[in-house]
Structures are given as structure tokens and as C-alpha cells.
Design a protein around this motif. Structure first.
Motif, short mmCIF file in Angstrom:
data_model
loop_
_atom_site.label_atom_id
_atom_site.label_comp_id
_atom_site.label_asym_id
_atom_site.label_seq_id
_atom_site.Cartn_x
_atom_site.Cartn_y
_atom_site.Cartn_z
N GLY A 130 -1.93 -15.87 -5.55
CA GLY A 130 -3.36 -15.98 -5.58
C GLY A 130 -4.10 -14.71 -5.37
N GLY A 131 -3.63 -13.56 -5.51
CA GLY A 131 -4.30 -12.32 -5.14
C GLY A 131 -4.03 -11.75 -3.63
N LEU A 132 -3.47 -12.43 -2.87
CA LEU A 132 -3.15 -11.91 -1.78
C LEU A 132 -2.35 -10.86 -1.32
CD1 LEU A 132 -2.65 -15.56 0.26
CD2 LEU A 132 -4.53 -13.83 0.46
N VAL A 133 -1.62 -10.66 -2.47
CA VAL A 133 -0.69 -9.23 -2.37
C VAL A 133 -1.71 -8.12 -2.49
CG1 VAL A 133 -0.44 -9.01 -4.96
CG2 VAL A 133 1.42 -8.37 -3.43
N LEU A 134 -2.77 -8.04 -2.95
CA LEU A 134 -3.78 -7.18 -2.95
C LEU A 134 -4.28 -6.78 -1.65
CD1 LEU A 134 -5.95 -7.98 -6.04
CD2 LEU A 134 -4.07 -6.44 -5.99
N LEU A 135 -4.00 -7.45 -0.80
CA LEU A 135 -4.42 -7.21 0.80
C LEU A 135 -3.20 -6.59 1.48
CD1 LEU A 135 -6.34 -10.58 1.85
CD2 LEU A 135 -7.16 -8.39 1.32
N GLN A 136 -2.09 -6.62 0.88
CA GLN A 136 -0.80 -6.14 1.61
C GLN A 136 -0.76 -4.70 1.88
OE1 GLN A 136 3.47 -5.25 0.07
NE2 GLN A 136 3.22 -7.59 0.36
N PRO A 137 -1.54 -3.65 0.92
CA PRO A 137 -1.68 -2.43 1.26
C PRO A 137 -2.58 -2.07 2.49
CG PRO A 137 -1.66 -2.69 -1.07
CD PRO A 137 -1.61 -4.11 -0.42
N LEU A 138 -3.49 -2.81 2.44
CA LEU A 138 -4.42 -2.66 3.55
C LEU A 138 -3.83 -2.89 4.91
CD1 LEU A 138 -7.38 -1.85 4.33
CD2 LEU A 138 -8.12 -4.06 3.94
N ALA A 139 -3.36 -4.39 4.89
CA ALA A 139 -2.70 -4.79 6.12
C ALA A 139 -1.52 -3.95 6.71
CB ALA A 139 -2.22 -6.09 5.90
N THR A 140 -0.72 -3.39 5.71
CA THR A 140 0.54 -2.51 6.21
C THR A 140 -0.20 -1.12 6.35
OG1 THR A 140 1.67 -3.49 4.36
CG2 THR A 140 2.41 -1.25 4.85
N ALA A 141 -1.03 -0.60 5.84
CA ALA A 141 -1.55 0.65 6.29
C ALA A 141 -2.23 0.55 7.70
CB ALA A 141 -2.36 1.33 5.50
N LEU A 142 -3.00 -0.26 7.91
CA LEU A 142 -3.63 -0.49 9.36
C LEU A 142 -2.38 -0.81 10.54
CD1 LEU A 142 -6.45 -3.18 8.48
CD2 LEU A 142 -6.85 -0.71 9.31
N LEU A 143 -1.78 -1.57 10.22
CA LEU A 143 -0.57 -1.90 11.25
C LEU A 143 0.45 -0.60 11.41
CD1 LEU A 143 0.15 -5.42 10.36
CD2 LEU A 143 -0.93 -4.83 12.40
N VAL A 144 0.70 -0.04 10.34
CA VAL A 144 1.60 0.98 10.72
C VAL A 144 0.91 2.40 11.15
CG1 VAL A 144 3.14 2.53 9.65
CG2 VAL A 144 3.24 0.15 8.78
N THR A 145 -0.45 2.42 10.70
CA THR A 145 -1.02 3.66 11.51
C THR A 145 -1.37 3.34 12.80
OG1 THR A 145 -2.21 4.20 9.56
CG2 THR A 145 -3.41 4.70 11.35
#
Length: 159
Positions: A130-145
């Protein structure tokens, strides 16, 4: 040897996280991709060859959790690990802002490649939660950073 232990621990934690999160709320698995976290972090620390191998392992494990074609996540995570490690070795991505932007671009490229491969293999639009995959790069970048910066500070403090 120490890096291999980190890799195995990271992979085991990703499997555990993926399993538990899938039972709690399946849509959150789309947003929080623990396998990408492991690949990105280890690629930053150990560069392209290690990143490619870890990407292959993590991608195939992620494929085993999905009902899609086996190997799509394996290929995208392999490319993610290699390209992240290669670029991180060529340019300085250590500062927080640069690290975040770099990881955001890499995570977005991985999601885009996954969508493209899935589309060409199935000839239909892949499930995006439902479009949640578009949040994946942001969440990934925040957590890994955040994790990368914490680990960098921790290793700087050790004499």
C-alpha cells in the motif's frame, strides 16, 4: 575473523527481527528491512567483496521468507552490497549528512531495482504494501546511519 562473527550475528538478528516483526505486523516488514541494514552496514565497514557476499546471503534468506521468485532479493542485495562497498571505498561517506544521503540513495536504488526485476519477471506490479515500501529507504538510511555513527564513536573511544 571478528568481521565474520559480526556478519553472522547481524544475519541471525535480521532473521529473528524479520520473523518476529512478521508475526506482529506484516506491513512493518515492508518498511523495516533488517537484511538491508546488515548489508549496508557491513558494506560500509568491510567494502565491496564482503558486501557482495553478505548481500547474497541476506538476499537469499529474505527470498526464503517471501512467496516470490527465489533470487530476486538475492540479486538486488548482492548488487547493493557490492555497490555500497565500492563507492564507500572511493569517496568519504563518513560524515553524518553525507552518510545519510548516500545510504538513502543506495536503499532507494535497491528498492527500485527490486521493483523493476519483479515487474519484468511477473509482468505485474509488485506488492508494495500500500505504498509503505516507499518509506523503506528512509527508515533504512536513518537506522543504518545512526548505528554506523554509534559504532564509529565506540571504536574511536577504545585505545
Amino acid at each position: 575473523m571478528r568481521d565474520l562473527r559480526k556478519a553472522v550475528l547481524g544475519i541471525l538478528l535480521a532473521v529473528l527481527f524479520y520473523s518476529v516483526l512478521g508475526k506482529i505486523s506484516a506491513p512493518l516488514v515492508v518498511v523495516f528491512n533488517a537484511f538491508a541494514w546488515v548489508v549496508l552496514y557491513l558494506s560500509l565497514v568491510r567494502h565491496e567483496a564482503f558486501g557482495a557476499v553478505i548481500g547474497t546471503v541476506c538476499g537469499l534468506l529474505q527470498d526464503s521468507f517471501s512467496s516470490g521468485v527465489f533470487g530476486v532479493a538475492g540479486l538486488t542485495k548482492t548488487l547493493l552490497g557490492f555497490s555500497t562497498g565500492f563507492v564507500a571505498r572511493k569517496i568519504n561517506v563518513t560524515p553524518v549528512g553525507r552518510n545519510f544521503v548516500f545510504l538513502l540513495l543506495m536503499a532507494a536504488a535497491e528498492v527500485a531495482l527490486w521493483k523493476i526485476l519483479t515487474f519484468f519477471l511477473f509482468r505485474e506490479s509488485p506488492s508494495t504494501g500500500g505504498g509503505l515500501v516507499l518509506l523503506q529507504p528512509l527508515a533504512t538510511a536513518l537506522l543504518v546511519t545512526a548505528f554506523y555513527q554509534i559504532m564509529k564513536k565506540k571504536t574511536e573511544e577504545i585505545p
